[in-house]
Design an enzyme around this catalytic site. Structure first.
Site, PDB file in Angstrom:
ATOM      1  N   GLY A 252     -39.298  28.723 -34.509  1.00  0.00           N
ATOM      2  CA  GLY A 252     -39.160  28.455 -36.370  1.00  0.00           C
ATOM      3  C   GLY A 252     -40.281  28.436 -37.239  1.00  0.00           C
ATOM      4  O   GLY A 252     -40.486  29.342 -38.305  1.00  0.00           O
TER       5      GLY A 252
ATOM      6  N   ARG B 109     -41.305  33.576 -32.545  1.00  0.00           N
ATOM      7  CA  ARG B 109     -42.002  34.833 -33.580  1.00  0.00           C
ATOM      8  C   ARG B 109     -43.568  34.770 -33.781  1.00  0.00           C
ATOM      9  O   ARG B 109     -44.268  35.231 -33.695  1.00  0.00           O
ATOM     10  CB  ARG B 109     -41.072  34.667 -34.742  1.00  0.00           C
ATOM     11  CG  ARG B 109     -41.858  35.497 -36.412  1.00  0.00           C
ATOM     12  CD  ARG B 109     -40.716  35.047 -37.186  1.00  0.00           C
ATOM     13  NE  ARG B 109     -39.702  35.037 -37.642  1.00  0.00           N
ATOM     14  CZ  ARG B 109     -38.561  35.817 -38.135  1.00  0.00           C
ATOM     15  NH1 ARG B 109     -39.368  37.189 -38.219  1.00  0.00           N
ATOM     16  NH2 ARG B 109     -37.158  35.808 -37.683  1.00  0.00           N
TER      17      ARG B 109
ATOM     18  N   ARG C  85     -35.087  45.298 -39.328  1.00  0.00           N
ATOM     19  CA  ARG C  85     -34.921  43.859 -39.513  1.00  0.00           C
ATOM     20  C   ARG C  85     -34.960  44.563 -41.185  1.00  0.00           C
ATOM     21  O   ARG C  85     -34.901  43.642 -42.134  1.00  0.00           O
ATOM     22  CB  ARG C  85     -36.712  43.260 -39.483  1.00  0.00           C
ATOM     23  CG  ARG C  85     -37.306  42.822 -37.732  1.00  0.00           C
ATOM     24  CD  ARG C  85     -37.948  42.129 -37.889  1.00  0.00           C
ATOM     25  NE  ARG C  85     -37.408  40.250 -38.419  1.00  0.00           N
ATOM     26  CZ  ARG C  85     -38.565  40.369 -39.726  1.00  0.00           C
ATOM     27  NH1 ARG C  85     -39.477  41.081 -40.094  1.00  0.00           N
ATOM     28  NH2 ARG C  85     -38.434  39.487 -40.335  1.00  0.00           N
TER      29      ARG C  85
ATOM     30  N   TYR D 156     -32.142  42.474 -43.370  1.00  0.00           N
ATOM     31  CA  TYR D 156     -33.043  41.437 -44.264  1.00  0.00           C
ATOM     32  C   TYR D 156     -33.705  41.944 -45.454  1.00  0.00           C
ATOM     33  O   TYR D 156     -34.611  41.062 -46.036  1.00  0.00           O
ATOM     34  CB  TYR D 156     -34.281  40.247 -43.781  1.00  0.00           C
ATOM     35  CG  TYR D 156     -33.312  39.689 -42.000  1.00  0.00           C
ATOM     36  CD1 TYR D 156     -32.756  39.305 -42.096  1.00  0.00           C
ATOM     37  CD2 TYR D 156     -34.492  39.942 -41.061  1.00  0.00           C
ATOM     38  CE1 TYR D 156     -32.038  38.903 -40.924  1.00  0.00           C
ATOM     39  CE2 TYR D 156     -33.678  39.724 -39.976  1.00  0.00           C
ATOM     40  CZ  TYR D 156     -32.906  38.925 -39.441  1.00  0.00           C
ATOM     41  OH  TYR D 156     -32.537  38.250 -38.410  1.00  0.00           O
TER      42      TYR D 156
ATOM     43  N   CYS E 112     -27.725  57.919 -40.270  1.00  0.00           N
ATOM     44  CA  CYS E 112     -27.006  58.213 -41.480  1.00  0.00           C
ATOM     45  C   CYS E 112     -26.455  57.352 -41.995  1.00  0.00           C
ATOM     46  O   CYS E 112     -25.168  56.541 -41.713  1.00  0.00           O
ATOM     47  CB  CYS E 112     -25.869  59.393 -40.851  1.00  0.00           C
ATOM     48  SG  CYS E 112     -25.956  61.313 -40.321  1.00  0.00           S
TER      49      CYS E 112
HETATM   50  C1  LIG Z   1     -33.830  32.074 -32.391  1.00  0.00           C
HETATM   51  C2  LIG Z   1     -33.886  30.602 -31.816  1.00  0.00           C
HETATM   52  C3  LIG Z   1     -36.083  29.976 -31.589  1.00  0.00           C
HETATM   53  C4  LIG Z   1     -37.153  30.487 -31.946  1.00  0.00           C
HETATM   54  O1  LIG Z   1     -36.726  30.752 -33.539  1.00  0.00           O
HETATM   55  P1  LIG Z   1     -38.521  31.667 -33.738  1.00  0.00           P
HETATM   56  O2  LIG Z   1     -38.624  31.863 -35.053  1.00  0.00           O
HETATM   57  O3  LIG Z   1     -38.498  32.987 -33.210  1.00  0.00           O
HETATM   58  O4  LIG Z   1     -39.516  30.844 -33.582  1.00  0.00           O
HETATM   59  C5  LIG Z   1     -36.034  28.768 -31.048  1.00  0.00           C
HETATM   60  N1  LIG Z   1     -35.380  27.619 -31.067  1.00  0.00           N
HETATM   61  C6  LIG Z   1     -34.087  27.962 -30.618  1.00  0.00           C
HETATM   62  C7  LIG Z   1     -32.611  27.767 -29.823  1.00  0.00           C
HETATM   63  C8  LIG Z   1     -32.982  29.915 -31.562  1.00  0.00           C
HETATM   64  O5  LIG Z   1     -32.349  29.818 -31.622  1.00  0.00           O
END
Ligand SMILES: *Cc1c(COP(=O)(O)O)cnc(C)c1O
Length: 402
Positions: free
Chosen positions: A224, A261, A297, A301, A327
Site C-alpha cells: 500500500g 506499486r 487507470r 480512477y 470507442c
Molecule cells: C494489492 C495488494 C498489495 C499491494 O498493494 P500496493 O498498493 O500495490 O502496494 C499487497 N497486499 C495485498 C493483499 C494486496 O491485495
C-alpha cells in the site's frame, strides 16, 4: 532513457520498465527493516510480467499472490515456495487445493467460510495447511475509495472478533496451522497514521492470542505504500518501518511486507504516438495510438499520470485532452493537459505506468496488448511480445460455426 530510440526499435504503444529503478526501490524498503527478520513479498498484481517477478526473486523477494495464476507465475519466475503467500476474498476450491499441494508459506484466509473450505480440503489431502488471517481493522486509509480495503464497508478481511474465533478454531484443527496475521488497508497510502493505528490493533491481537497460547510467527503488514504521480508527499520507508516496529514491542515476529506499486509504479513508462490533433469547437484533442485497453487507470480512477511530449514543436502550450482510439468517452490518459501543438508521430511518454498498467489491460475493441520491454544497465530487451490479431482469436476460431 532514450524514449525516441526505444519507440522506433520496439514500436508503439509500448511499456518500458526500468529494472534498475525497481532494484533501488526494493533495496530502500528492505534496508528500512534492517536488523529485523523481514521478508518483502512482491505483490505480483501490480506488474505480473515473469521477468519482473524474476528480477525481484533474484534479490530475495517473495511473492504476494491473489489468484492461483499468480502463484503459478511466482513459481515459474523462480520464487521459492516458502516465500509465496496467497491472499484474496474469493479463492475457489481448486485454487485452495493447488496452493496446499504446492506447500506455499501460507494462505491468507479472509472469512470464516473460507477457513472451513481450507480445513476441509487440507483434510482431504491429509495435509496441515499454514494459514494467516486477514484482519480488517476498520481504519480509514484516506485513499481513493476503489483502492481502500481496510474498512468494514470493504469486502476484505474479517473483524477482530471473528478473527479471534477463527484462530482458536484453526489452532484446534489437525489440518490448519495458524502462523501469521495480516492486514492490508488500501493502496496508494500517503498517511502514516492509518497504518500505525492498524498495526497497533493487529499487534494487540497477537498479544491476546499469545495469552491463550496461540503463537504466531509472521506479522504481515500488507502493501500500500504510495508513490508520487504528481505532487503527492509520500511516506518514507524508514518512517514506515519505524512506525510498524514501534507497535511490536516485546514481540518476536518476522515482518512481511507486500509492496507492489512502491516497487514498480515509477519504474514504468507507457509510450504512445500521436496520430492526430483535432478540435470539437474550442475543445482540443490529441488522439494517440494507445488507449484505455493499455492503461486503464485514468479511465477507472481518474488517475493522474504525468505526460511528457517528445516533439520538435516549439509552439505555446495549450490545454488538450489526450485520448485513444477506443470507442468510449472514458478513453483518455489526461484531461485539459498543457501540451504544445503536436505532429503526427510525435511521441508522448506517460509516466508512472509500471504498476496496475499492463496487468489491467484488455483486448477491448480487438486491440492487441502492447509489448513490454525491460531496461537494465542501459540495455533493453523484450519481456513480452506484442499481441497480434492471431493471438486474440486463438481461443475462438476453432469454435466458429459457419
Ligand atoms: C494489492 C495488494 C498489495 C499491494 O498493494 P500496493 O498498493 O500495490 O502496494 C499487497 N497486499 C495485498 C493483499 C494486496 O491485495
Amino acid at each position: 532513457m532514450n524514449f525516441r530510440e526505444l519507440a522506433s526499435k520496439y514500436k508503439t504503444p509500448l511499456y518500458i520498465y526500468d529494472l534498475d529503478y525497481m532494484t533501488k526501490q526494493y533495496e530502500e524498503l528492505k534496508e528500512a527493516f534492517k536488523g529485523r527478520k523481514s521478508l518483502l513479498a512482491y505483490a505480483i498484481k501490480s506488474n505480473s510480467n515473469l521477468s519482473v517477478i524474476n528480477h525481484f526473486a533474484q534479490m530475495g523477494s517473495g511473492a504476494d499472490c491473489v489468484s492461483i495464476g499468480e502463484v503459478r507465475r511466482a513459481f515459474l519466475a523462480g520464487v521459492p515456495s516458502y516465500k509465496i503467500i496467497f491472499s484474496g476474498v474469493g479463492k475457489s476450491d481448486e485454487e485452495i487445493r493447488e496452493a496446499i499441494e504446492k506447500e506455499i508459506l501460507y494462505i491468507n484466509v479472509e472469512s470464516e467460510a473460507e477457513l472451513g473450505r481450507v480445513e476441509l480440503i487440507a483434510k482431504e489431502l491429509g495435509a496441515n495447511c499454514r494459514i494467516s488471517i486477514r484482519v480488517n481493522p476498520n481504519i480509514d486509509p484516506l485513499t481513493h475509495p476503489y483502492i481502500s480495503t481496510g474498512l468494514h464497508d470493504n469486502k476484505f478481511g474479517v473483524d477482530i472478533d471473528s478473527a479471534k474465533r477463527m484462530y482458536i478454531r484453526a489452532n484446534n484443527s489437525e489440518h490448519l496451522d495458524p502462523v501469521g496475521i495480516h492486514f492490508h488497508i488500501g493502496s496508494q497510502l500517503t498517511e502514516l497514521k492509518p497504518i500505525y493505528e492498524s498495526a497497533e490493533i493487529v499487534a494487540d491481537m497477537v498479544r491476546s492470542l499469545q495469552s491463550i497460547k496461540i503463537e504466531l510467527k509472521f506479522f504481515d503488514i500488507g502493501g500500500g505504500l504510495g508513490v508520487t504521480y504528481k505532487d503527492e508527499v509520500t511516506i518514507k520507508p524508514y518512517d514506515y518501518a519505524q512506525a510498524v516496529l514501534g507497535t511490536l514491542k516485546g514481540l518476536d515476529l518476522t515482518i512481511i511486507c507486500e509492496p507492489g506499486r512502491f516497487l514498480t509504479a515509477n519504474a514504468g513508462y507507457f509510450l504512445t504516438k500521436v496520430l492526430y490533433e483535432k478540435k470539437n469547437g474550442a475543445k482540443r484533442f490529441v488522439v494517440v495510438d494507445g488507449a484505455m485497453n493499455d492503461l486503464l487507470r485514468p479511465s477507472l480512477y481518474k488517475a493522474y499520470h504525468k505526460i511528457e511530449a517528445i516533439t520538435e514543436s516549439k509552439s505555446e502550450l495549450s490545454e488538450a485532452d489526450v485520448v485513444g482510439p477506443v470507442c468510449e468517452s472514458g478513453d483518455f490518459f489526461a484531461k485539459d493537459y498543457m501540451l504544445p501543438t503536436l505532429e503526427h508521430n510525435d511521441l508522448l511518454v506517460v509516466h508512472s505506468a509500471g504498476a496496475y498498467g499492463f496487468g489491467m489491460g484488455s483486448n477491448y475493441n480487438t486491440r492487441g496488448r502492447s509489448a513490454e520491454v525491460a531496461v537494465k544497465g542501459g540495455e533493453s530487451r523484450v519481456i513480452r511480445k506484442r499481441e497480434e490479431f492471431e493471438d486474440l482469436i486463438a481461443l475462438e476460431k476453432d469454435y466458429l460455426v459457419k
